[in-house]
Design a protein around this motif. Structure first.
Motif, PDB file in Angstrom:
ATOM      1  N   TYR A 167      -4.620  31.530  35.802  1.00  0.00           N
ATOM      2  CA  TYR A 167      -5.224  30.420  35.355  1.00  0.00           C
ATOM      3  C   TYR A 167      -5.208  30.518  33.606  1.00  0.00           C
ATOM      4  O   TYR A 167      -5.254  29.522  33.018  1.00  0.00           O
ATOM      5  CB  TYR A 167      -6.623  30.242  35.769  1.00  0.00           C
ATOM      6  N   ASP A 168      -5.165  31.738  33.140  1.00  0.00           N
ATOM      7  CA  ASP A 168      -5.143  31.765  31.715  1.00  0.00           C
ATOM      8  C   ASP A 168      -3.906  31.450  31.192  1.00  0.00           C
ATOM      9  O   ASP A 168      -3.944  30.661  30.192  1.00  0.00           O
ATOM     10  CB  ASP A 168      -5.503  33.112  31.291  1.00  0.00           C
ATOM     11  N   VAL A 169      -2.828  31.780  31.740  1.00  0.00           N
ATOM     12  CA  VAL A 169      -1.613  31.226  31.259  1.00  0.00           C
ATOM     13  C   VAL A 169      -1.382  29.779  31.462  1.00  0.00           C
ATOM     14  O   VAL A 169      -0.914  29.027  30.781  1.00  0.00           O
ATOM     15  CB  VAL A 169      -0.402  32.089  31.998  1.00  0.00           C
ATOM     16  N   VAL A 170      -1.633  29.440  32.794  1.00  0.00           N
ATOM     17  CA  VAL A 170      -1.744  27.888  32.980  1.00  0.00           C
ATOM     18  C   VAL A 170      -2.559  27.057  32.041  1.00  0.00           C
ATOM     19  O   VAL A 170      -2.082  25.994  31.644  1.00  0.00           O
ATOM     20  CB  VAL A 170      -2.138  27.457  34.621  1.00  0.00           C
ATOM     21  N   ASP A 171      -3.804  27.531  31.495  1.00  0.00           N
ATOM     22  CA  ASP A 171      -4.322  26.681  30.617  1.00  0.00           C
ATOM     23  C   ASP A 171      -3.567  26.668  29.209  1.00  0.00           C
ATOM     24  O   ASP A 171      -3.476  25.545  28.527  1.00  0.00           O
ATOM     25  CB  ASP A 171      -5.516  27.381  30.051  1.00  0.00           C
ATOM     26  N   GLN A 172      -2.666  27.769  28.880  1.00  0.00           N
ATOM     27  CA  GLN A 172      -1.970  27.777  27.788  1.00  0.00           C
ATOM     28  C   GLN A 172      -0.925  26.666  27.823  1.00  0.00           C
ATOM     29  O   GLN A 172      -0.449  25.798  26.917  1.00  0.00           O
ATOM     30  CB  GLN A 172      -1.313  29.236  27.577  1.00  0.00           C
ATOM     31  N   LEU A 173      -0.423  26.484  29.119  1.00  0.00           N
ATOM     32  CA  LEU A 173       0.705  25.621  29.244  1.00  0.00           C
ATOM     33  C   LEU A 173       0.122  24.055  29.340  1.00  0.00           C
ATOM     34  O   LEU A 173       0.740  23.272  28.781  1.00  0.00           O
ATOM     35  CB  LEU A 173       1.451  25.925  30.818  1.00  0.00           C
ATOM     36  N   GLU A 174      -0.895  23.892  29.794  1.00  0.00           N
ATOM     37  CA  GLU A 174      -1.570  22.518  29.864  1.00  0.00           C
ATOM     38  C   GLU A 174      -1.863  22.336  28.332  1.00  0.00           C
ATOM     39  O   GLU A 174      -1.641  21.221  27.780  1.00  0.00           O
ATOM     40  CB  GLU A 174      -2.905  22.722  30.525  1.00  0.00           C
ATOM     41  N   THR A 175      -2.461  23.114  27.544  1.00  0.00           N
ATOM     42  CA  THR A 175      -2.645  22.855  25.892  1.00  0.00           C
ATOM     43  C   THR A 175      -1.385  22.500  25.512  1.00  0.00           C
ATOM     44  O   THR A 175      -1.210  21.339  24.527  1.00  0.00           O
ATOM     45  CB  THR A 175      -3.462  23.876  25.390  1.00  0.00           C
ATOM     46  N   ALA A 176      -0.306  23.156  25.555  1.00  0.00           N
ATOM     47  CA  ALA A 176       1.027  22.884  24.853  1.00  0.00           C
ATOM     48  C   ALA A 176       1.583  21.656  25.309  1.00  0.00           C
ATOM     49  O   ALA A 176       1.851  20.845  24.270  1.00  0.00           O
ATOM     50  CB  ALA A 176       2.009  23.967  25.437  1.00  0.00           C
ATOM     51  N   LEU A 177       1.779  21.230  26.502  1.00  0.00           N
ATOM     52  CA  LEU A 177       2.185  19.988  26.924  1.00  0.00           C
ATOM     53  C   LEU A 177       1.466  18.631  26.552  1.00  0.00           C
ATOM     54  O   LEU A 177       1.722  17.796  26.151  1.00  0.00           O
ATOM     55  CB  LEU A 177       2.516  19.868  28.186  1.00  0.00           C
ATOM     56  N   SER A 178      -0.165  18.905  26.402  1.00  0.00           N
ATOM     57  CA  SER A 178      -1.122  17.770  26.106  1.00  0.00           C
ATOM     58  C   SER A 178      -1.024  17.683  24.613  1.00  0.00           C
ATOM     59  O   SER A 178      -0.769  16.416  24.237  1.00  0.00           O
ATOM     60  CB  SER A 178      -2.298  18.444  26.503  1.00  0.00           C
ATOM     61  N   LYS A 503       2.125  27.271  43.174  1.00  0.00           N
ATOM     62  CA  LYS A 503       1.034  26.493  43.574  1.00  0.00           C
ATOM     63  C   LYS A 503       0.111  26.464  42.215  1.00  0.00           C
ATOM     64  O   LYS A 503      -0.373  25.347  42.098  1.00  0.00           O
ATOM     65  CB  LYS A 503       0.444  27.048  44.874  1.00  0.00           C
ATOM     66  N   VAL A 504      -0.015  27.413  41.693  1.00  0.00           N
ATOM     67  CA  VAL A 504      -1.163  27.582  40.529  1.00  0.00           C
ATOM     68  C   VAL A 504      -0.461  26.452  39.230  1.00  0.00           C
ATOM     69  O   VAL A 504      -1.107  25.663  38.909  1.00  0.00           O
ATOM     70  CB  VAL A 504      -1.169  28.870  39.802  1.00  0.00           C
ATOM     71  N   VAL A 505       0.622  26.674  39.020  1.00  0.00           N
ATOM     72  CA  VAL A 505       1.450  25.797  38.168  1.00  0.00           C
ATOM     73  C   VAL A 505       1.557  24.480  38.374  1.00  0.00           C
ATOM     74  O   VAL A 505       1.139  23.385  37.609  1.00  0.00           O
ATOM     75  CB  VAL A 505       2.816  26.628  37.627  1.00  0.00           C
ATOM     76  N   ILE A 506       1.987  24.091  39.505  1.00  0.00           N
ATOM     77  CA  ILE A 506       2.576  22.618  40.075  1.00  0.00           C
ATOM     78  C   ILE A 506       1.172  21.804  40.154  1.00  0.00           C
ATOM     79  O   ILE A 506       1.013  20.857  39.792  1.00  0.00           O
ATOM     80  CB  ILE A 506       3.177  22.651  41.261  1.00  0.00           C
ATOM     81  N   SER A 507       0.259  22.661  40.764  1.00  0.00           N
ATOM     82  CA  SER A 507      -1.083  21.876  40.872  1.00  0.00           C
ATOM     83  C   SER A 507      -1.588  21.448  39.669  1.00  0.00           C
ATOM     84  O   SER A 507      -2.329  20.266  39.389  1.00  0.00           O
ATOM     85  CB  SER A 507      -2.182  22.660  41.740  1.00  0.00           C
ATOM     86  N   MET A 508      -1.855  22.344  38.563  1.00  0.00           N
ATOM     87  CA  MET A 508      -2.216  21.860  37.280  1.00  0.00           C
ATOM     88  C   MET A 508      -1.403  20.622  36.533  1.00  0.00           C
ATOM     89  O   MET A 508      -1.954  19.850  36.113  1.00  0.00           O
ATOM     90  CB  MET A 508      -2.120  23.204  36.512  1.00  0.00           C
ATOM     91  N   LEU A 509      -0.230  20.839  36.669  1.00  0.00           N
ATOM     92  CA  LEU A 509       0.839  19.875  36.263  1.00  0.00           C
ATOM     93  C   LEU A 509       0.689  18.500  36.790  1.00  0.00           C
ATOM     94  O   LEU A 509       0.413  17.650  36.172  1.00  0.00           O
ATOM     95  CB  LEU A 509       2.133  20.355  36.117  1.00  0.00           C
TER      96      LEU A 509
END
Length: 552
Positions: A167-178, A503-509
């Protein structure tokens, strides 16, 4: 007599001697060949040979069907055409050597599970040049010892413990794309971002190490660049890798190749470095010192298991380094391309994307501001259905190769009509040193097993009971009656890690962003070693440009 005459006489004498020698050798070789043929005919009496199987014509006398089998653009059509011959097919390799191509469940079980010791993985020694002494480079008892040591690393309990890091890594991805779509829909290369995310996930959860802060537009760590270039580099060196290198390694020590890899100024080889040399100082000196004894990352768990193991089961330092290199490659390229394929399909099927988003939102309503647990995430039925169906129809790796170490007879699940159109083949004699091609693609797409709609992408098929034909087929795959992660003792040991990552990455995206196809750009997936997307009419470099916007 002139010098020319003397020389001519000498040449004639030498030629005559050579002629006699060659004649003797020819007669001896012919005798051995005839004996072998007679012996094999007696040995396989009543059993069909590969030559009796149906198969396509060979367009080349020396390359056979190999170019068609691996063609970047037309390979998909060729594999689909092979399926029409049935699950056991004869192909031609170099100089018309016969290859056994199959996606028959019983044949695959025999080759990968029951009689796996007689069918070894190709390119084991050449894999050592790239990955060191990891799982991809070992065989037999050595390979089994390594898997035994690594099994606890990929247990369900350990997957649960990795969730906070994921989840820590996925948060970084969400911030970057946002940050990149704040002003509206923006075209973004999702393949690049999936690769960066996958590398960061294996870095942090694997070694307690960060490769990428996920802030800049392009990664700066050298590993991020060279690992992603590996598969394209190997594709450019396919003949050298598959045929010249294995032959050369029989006579030249591996250490000589390591030296030439680093010092010979060849353009292609410079793009495919030996990764062990890149990562060893960082992981051994920094991550291990920081994590061992208290960390939950893969390396820490592996090191602790290794310390507690009996002496005969312990892995040496080079083997542990080799596992790290192997994990980076396996966890990054195949999984990132798999996630990219899902995003491409969701962009083409907005109804599926909306349905998945709604499923995630509904679950999150009961847990406002909280993370979904491991059990909650893997239990999402539609998310799971989309992942399974994508990996079924579009496996990142289309086929795997084996070679027989001795004469064997391989049974088939059902009879195949012979090339004469009359006889029925129920088992096939596989001579020693025969290359076997197991088609993951056609195993996953078999209409006999999956029904007449097997070539359609239909996530809903996983929300109802599967056909009895697939349930009773005994396909040897380790995941969902599929061959995507192979089967037997050399199946993908990290398939649970890969599933969790997806699943962690795709669900967040999907929860936070909406994806659609870019205007005036067609995307085609090449049949490279790991299938990869390119823009039609573009520069040929792998990329997946999609339109991204905020979903809320």
């Amino acid at each position: 007599m002139s010098f020319v005459s003397h020389f001519q006489a000498y040449v004639n004498a030498i030629s005559s001697d050579y002629a006699r020698i060659l004649q003797s050798l020819f007669i001896a070789a012919l005798s051995v060949s005839l004996w072998s043929i007679i012996f094999r005919r007696r040995k396989v009496q009543g059993v069909s040979t590969i030559g009796e199987l149906p198969g396509p014509p060979s367009p080349s006398w020396w390359k056979g069907n190999l170019k068609q089998l691996t063609d970047l653009k037309n390979g998909w059509d060729f594999h689909r055409a092979l399926a029409e011959y049935g699950p056991a097919v004869k192909l031609n390799g170099f100089f018309r050597n016969k290859l056994f191509y199959t996606f028959d469940p019983q044949a695959m079980h025999h080759i990968l599970v029951k009689d796996a010791a007689s069918f070894y993985r190709l390119r084991l020694r050449s894999s050592t040049l790239l990955f060191g002494k990891g799982l991809l480079s070992t065989g037999g008892e050595h390979h089994r010892k390594q898997r035994k040591m690594l099994n606890p690393v990929f247990s369900i309990a350990h997957m649960r413990s990795m969730m906070p890091t994921f989840y820590d890594v996925v948060d970084q991805l969400e911030t970057a794309l946002s940050n990149r779509v704040q002003n509206g829909p923006t075209e973004i290369d999702l393949l690049g971002w999936m690769a960066r995310t996958a590398l960061e996930l294996i870095g942090q959860s694997g070694f307690g190490y960060s490769f990428d802060n996920m802030v800049e537009d392009a990664p700066k760590h050298k590993y991020s660049i060279v690992v992603k270039d590996l598969v394209p580099a190997l594709s450019r060196l396919r003949v050298e890798r598959d045929f010249i290198l294995p032959f050369a390694l029989k006579f030249i020590p591996t250490r000589v190749f390591n030296l030439s890899y680093e010092h010979v100024p060849m353009e292609s080889s410079s793009r495919s470095p030996r990764y062990g040399h890149l990562h060893a100082p960082t992981f051994r000196d920094e991550a291990v010192a920081r994590q061992i004894g208290r960390g939950k990352d893969i390396l820490s768990v592996l090191m602790k298991e290794n310390l507690q193991a009996d002496n005969e089961d312990k892995l040496d330092e080079d083997e542990i380094i080799g596992q790290m290199t192997t994990f980076i490659f396996a966890a990054m390229d195949t999984t990132s391309n798999g996630m990219s394929r899902i995003l491409h399909l969701l962009s083409s099927h907005q109804d599926v994307q909306d349905k998945m988003r709604q499923e995630i939102i509904e679950v999150r309503k009961n847990r406002p501001g909280e993370r979904l647990s491991y059990d909650e995430l893997v239990a999402l039925p539609y998310l799971d259905a989309v992942c399974r169906e994508t990996l079924r129809l579009y496996p990142p790796v289309s086929s795997i190769d084996r070679r027989s170490s001795e004469d064997r007879v391989v049974p088939l699940s059902r009879p195949v009509r012979g090339k004469d159109g009359i006889s029925e083949v129920t088992e096939v004699f596989i001579p020693k040193s025969t290359t076997v091609v197991i088609s993951i693609l056609n195993a996953n797409r078999s209409t006999d097993l999956w029904g007449p709609d097997a070539l359609e992408w239909k996530p809903e098929r996983w929300l109802t009971p599967l056909p009895e034909s697939i349930m009773e087929s005994k396909v040897p795959g380790v995941y969902a009656h599929l061959m995507t992660f192979s089967g037997g003792g050399r199946s993908c040991i990290g398939f649970k890690f890969s599933q969790l990552e997806m699943k962690v990455v795709i669900s967040m995206l999907v929860e936070n962003f909406k994806f659609s196809l870019p205007p005036k750009k067609d995307i085609f997936w090449q049949m490279s070693g790991i299938s990869s997307p390119v823009v039609v009419g573009g520069d040929g470099h792998a990329r997946l440009p999609l339109m991204v916007e905020l979903a809320k």
